[in-house]
Design a protein around this motif. Structure first.
Motif, PDB file in Angstrom:
ATOM      1  N   TYR A  18       0.837  -1.198   0.000  1.00  0.00           N
ATOM      2  CA  TYR A  18       0.000   0.000   0.000  1.00  0.00           C
ATOM      3  C   TYR A  18       0.872   1.247   0.000  1.00  0.00           C
ATOM      4  O   TYR A  18       2.020   1.227   0.442  1.00  0.00           O
ATOM      5  CB  TYR A  18      -0.923   0.003   1.215  1.00  0.00           C
ATOM      6  CG  TYR A  18      -0.236  -0.462   2.481  1.00  0.00           C
ATOM      7  CD1 TYR A  18       0.476   0.417   3.285  1.00  0.00           C
ATOM      8  CD2 TYR A  18      -0.263  -1.801   2.843  1.00  0.00           C
ATOM      9  CE1 TYR A  18       1.128  -0.015   4.415  1.00  0.00           C
ATOM     10  CE2 TYR A  18       0.385  -2.250   3.979  1.00  0.00           C
ATOM     11  CZ  TYR A  18       1.080  -1.341   4.766  1.00  0.00           C
ATOM     12  OH  TYR A  18       1.742  -1.779   5.890  1.00  0.00           O
ATOM     13  N   VAL A  19       0.287   2.331  -0.495  1.00  0.00           N
ATOM     14  CA  VAL A  19       0.945   3.631  -0.475  1.00  0.00           C
ATOM     15  C   VAL A  19      -0.120   4.716  -0.631  1.00  0.00           C
ATOM     16  O   VAL A  19      -1.104   4.537  -1.347  1.00  0.00           O
ATOM     17  CB  VAL A  19       2.026   3.761  -1.583  1.00  0.00           C
ATOM     18  CG1 VAL A  19       1.422   3.697  -2.969  1.00  0.00           C
ATOM     19  CG2 VAL A  19       2.848   5.029  -1.411  1.00  0.00           C
ATOM     20  N   THR A  20       0.073   5.826   0.071  1.00  0.00           N
ATOM     21  CA  THR A  20      -0.713   7.042  -0.115  1.00  0.00           C
ATOM     22  C   THR A  20       0.303   8.130  -0.435  1.00  0.00           C
ATOM     23  O   THR A  20       0.976   8.634   0.484  1.00  0.00           O
ATOM     24  CB  THR A  20      -1.521   7.406   1.147  1.00  0.00           C
ATOM     25  OG1 THR A  20      -2.391   6.323   1.466  1.00  0.00           O
ATOM     26  CG2 THR A  20      -2.354   8.669   0.917  1.00  0.00           C
ATOM     27  N   PRO A  21       0.488   8.467  -1.716  1.00  0.00           N
ATOM     28  CA  PRO A  21       1.528   9.434  -2.089  1.00  0.00           C
ATOM     29  C   PRO A  21       1.349  10.781  -1.398  1.00  0.00           C
ATOM     30  O   PRO A  21       0.266  11.372  -1.422  1.00  0.00           O
ATOM     31  CB  PRO A  21       1.351   9.567  -3.603  1.00  0.00           C
ATOM     32  CG  PRO A  21       0.724   8.278  -4.014  1.00  0.00           C
ATOM     33  CD  PRO A  21      -0.202   7.926  -2.877  1.00  0.00           C
ATOM     34  N   ALA A  22       2.431  11.254  -0.770  1.00  0.00           N
ATOM     35  CA  ALA A  22       2.405  12.526  -0.050  1.00  0.00           C
ATOM     36  C   ALA A  22       2.712  13.712  -0.963  1.00  0.00           C
ATOM     37  O   ALA A  22       2.640  14.857  -0.518  1.00  0.00           O
ATOM     38  CB  ALA A  22       3.402  12.489   1.104  1.00  0.00           C
ATOM     39  N   THR A  23       3.067  13.424  -2.222  1.00  0.00           N
ATOM     40  CA  THR A  23       3.341  14.485  -3.193  1.00  0.00           C
ATOM     41  C   THR A  23       2.650  14.120  -4.499  1.00  0.00           C
ATOM     42  O   THR A  23       2.117  13.024  -4.649  1.00  0.00           O
ATOM     43  CB  THR A  23       4.848  14.638  -3.474  1.00  0.00           C
ATOM     44  OG1 THR A  23       5.300  13.482  -4.178  1.00  0.00           O
ATOM     45  CG2 THR A  23       5.637  14.805  -2.182  1.00  0.00           C
ATOM     46  N   THR A  24       2.700  15.035  -5.457  1.00  0.00           N
ATOM     47  CA  THR A  24       2.119  14.755  -6.771  1.00  0.00           C
ATOM     48  C   THR A  24       3.155  14.171  -7.726  1.00  0.00           C
ATOM     49  O   THR A  24       2.864  13.926  -8.885  1.00  0.00           O
ATOM     50  CB  THR A  24       1.499  16.024  -7.385  1.00  0.00           C
ATOM     51  OG1 THR A  24       2.511  17.030  -7.466  1.00  0.00           O
ATOM     52  CG2 THR A  24       0.342  16.524  -6.543  1.00  0.00           C
ATOM     53  N   ALA A  25       4.362  13.923  -7.247  1.00  0.00           N
ATOM     54  CA  ALA A  25       5.392  13.259  -8.055  1.00  0.00           C
ATOM     55  C   ALA A  25       5.124  11.760  -8.062  1.00  0.00           C
ATOM     56  O   ALA A  25       4.423  11.225  -7.194  1.00  0.00           O
ATOM     57  CB  ALA A  25       6.771  13.546  -7.478  1.00  0.00           C
ATOM     58  N   THR A  26       5.687  11.048  -9.029  1.00  0.00           N
ATOM     59  CA  THR A  26       5.512   9.599  -9.095  1.00  0.00           C
ATOM     60  C   THR A  26       6.069   8.957  -7.838  1.00  0.00           C
ATOM     61  O   THR A  26       7.177   9.248  -7.412  1.00  0.00           O
ATOM     62  CB  THR A  26       6.222   9.015 -10.327  1.00  0.00           C
ATOM     63  OG1 THR A  26       5.664   9.623 -11.491  1.00  0.00           O
ATOM     64  CG2 THR A  26       6.021   7.514 -10.410  1.00  0.00           C
ATOM     65  N   ASN A  27       5.278   8.075  -7.232  1.00  0.00           N
ATOM     66  CA  ASN A  27       5.667   7.400  -5.999  1.00  0.00           C
ATOM     67  C   ASN A  27       5.878   5.924  -6.273  1.00  0.00           C
ATOM     68  O   ASN A  27       5.038   5.280  -6.910  1.00  0.00           O
ATOM     69  CB  ASN A  27       4.574   7.596  -4.945  1.00  0.00           C
ATOM     70  CG  ASN A  27       5.015   7.091  -3.593  1.00  0.00           C
ATOM     71  OD1 ASN A  27       5.308   5.914  -3.419  1.00  0.00           O
ATOM     72  ND2 ASN A  27       5.050   7.981  -2.627  1.00  0.00           N
ATOM     73  N   THR A  28       6.966   5.378  -5.776  1.00  0.00           N
ATOM     74  CA  THR A  28       7.242   3.951  -5.918  1.00  0.00           C
ATOM     75  C   THR A  28       7.564   3.306  -4.573  1.00  0.00           C
ATOM     76  O   THR A  28       8.030   2.182  -4.518  1.00  0.00           O
ATOM     77  CB  THR A  28       8.426   3.715  -6.875  1.00  0.00           C
ATOM     78  OG1 THR A  28       9.592   4.326  -6.338  1.00  0.00           O
ATOM     79  CG2 THR A  28       8.144   4.263  -8.262  1.00  0.00           C
ATOM     80  N   ALA A  29       7.323   4.023  -3.471  1.00  0.00           N
ATOM     81  CA  ALA A  29       7.695   3.554  -2.136  1.00  0.00           C
ATOM     82  C   ALA A  29       6.565   2.758  -1.499  1.00  0.00           C
ATOM     83  O   ALA A  29       5.848   3.241  -0.636  1.00  0.00           O
ATOM     84  CB  ALA A  29       8.087   4.736  -1.252  1.00  0.00           C
ATOM     85  N   TRP A  30       6.397   1.527  -1.934  1.00  0.00           N
ATOM     86  CA  TRP A  30       5.340   0.667  -1.423  1.00  0.00           C
ATOM     87  C   TRP A  30       5.734   0.094  -0.068  1.00  0.00           C
ATOM     88  O   TRP A  30       6.883  -0.260   0.161  1.00  0.00           O
ATOM     89  CB  TRP A  30       5.076  -0.474  -2.405  1.00  0.00           C
ATOM     90  CG  TRP A  30       4.601   0.010  -3.719  1.00  0.00           C
ATOM     91  CD1 TRP A  30       5.359   0.358  -4.802  1.00  0.00           C
ATOM     92  CD2 TRP A  30       3.253   0.240  -4.112  1.00  0.00           C
ATOM     93  NE1 TRP A  30       4.573   0.775  -5.836  1.00  0.00           N
ATOM     94  CE2 TRP A  30       3.262   0.713  -5.440  1.00  0.00           C
ATOM     95  CE3 TRP A  30       2.027   0.085  -3.459  1.00  0.00           C
ATOM     96  CZ2 TRP A  30       2.099   1.036  -6.129  1.00  0.00           C
ATOM     97  CZ3 TRP A  30       0.877   0.407  -4.145  1.00  0.00           C
ATOM     98  CH2 TRP A  30       0.914   0.876  -5.461  1.00  0.00           C
TER      99      TRP A  30
END
Length: 137
Positions: A18-30
């Motif tokens: 799971y992830v809830t991106p904290a920014t509008t940049a691409t997130n890959t930190a699952w």
């Protein structure tokens, strides 16, 4: 070994990431629960060498009352690179307090050690992504 023979697999481990991106940049930190070390990270859902991750489902849930857009892509490289990404969902609007099933087990996605899964939202902290996966070794 970039693409192991799954017919000769020894282990299949199920996980939910799971992830809830904290920014509008691409997130890959699952993040996912590991039986050996508690909650841990898995960048781009990229498996270890000699393994493949079979993505069973990807669900994106808008946790705000406002509409937001999402992008879900598979990169042809690890770490994730938007320049060579292929999209499962591109700029799809999710109404407030609603969910989008990006893919389910009827259309599995395989991530090898040379690929990565990335997600982007148009509004930070607005969408929660949940992925169920199997790591096959």
């Amino acid at each position: 070994m970039a693409n192991p023979n799954m017919a000769n697999s020894v282990f299949i481990y199920g996980s939910t990431a799971y992830v809830t991106p904290a920014t509008t940049a691409t997130n890959t930190a699952w993040q996912y629960a590991s039986t050996s070390s508690g909650t841990t990270g898995l960048t781009g859902l990229t498996p270890a060498s000699g393994s493949v991750n079979r993505i069973g489902s990807i669900v994106a849930t808008n946790i705000t009352p406002n509409t937001t857009n999402v992008i879900v892509g598979v990169s042809g490289s690890a770490p994730y690179a938007a320049a060579n990404a292929y999209f499962l969902a591109y700029q799809v609007s999710i109404p407030g307090n609603a969910s989008l099933i990006v893919t389910d087990k009827s259309v599995p996605v395989y991530i090898t050690e040379y690929q990565a899964l990335g997600v982007t939202t148009s509004v930070a902290n607005s969408v929660s992504f949940v992925v169920n996966l199997e790591t096959i070794t």
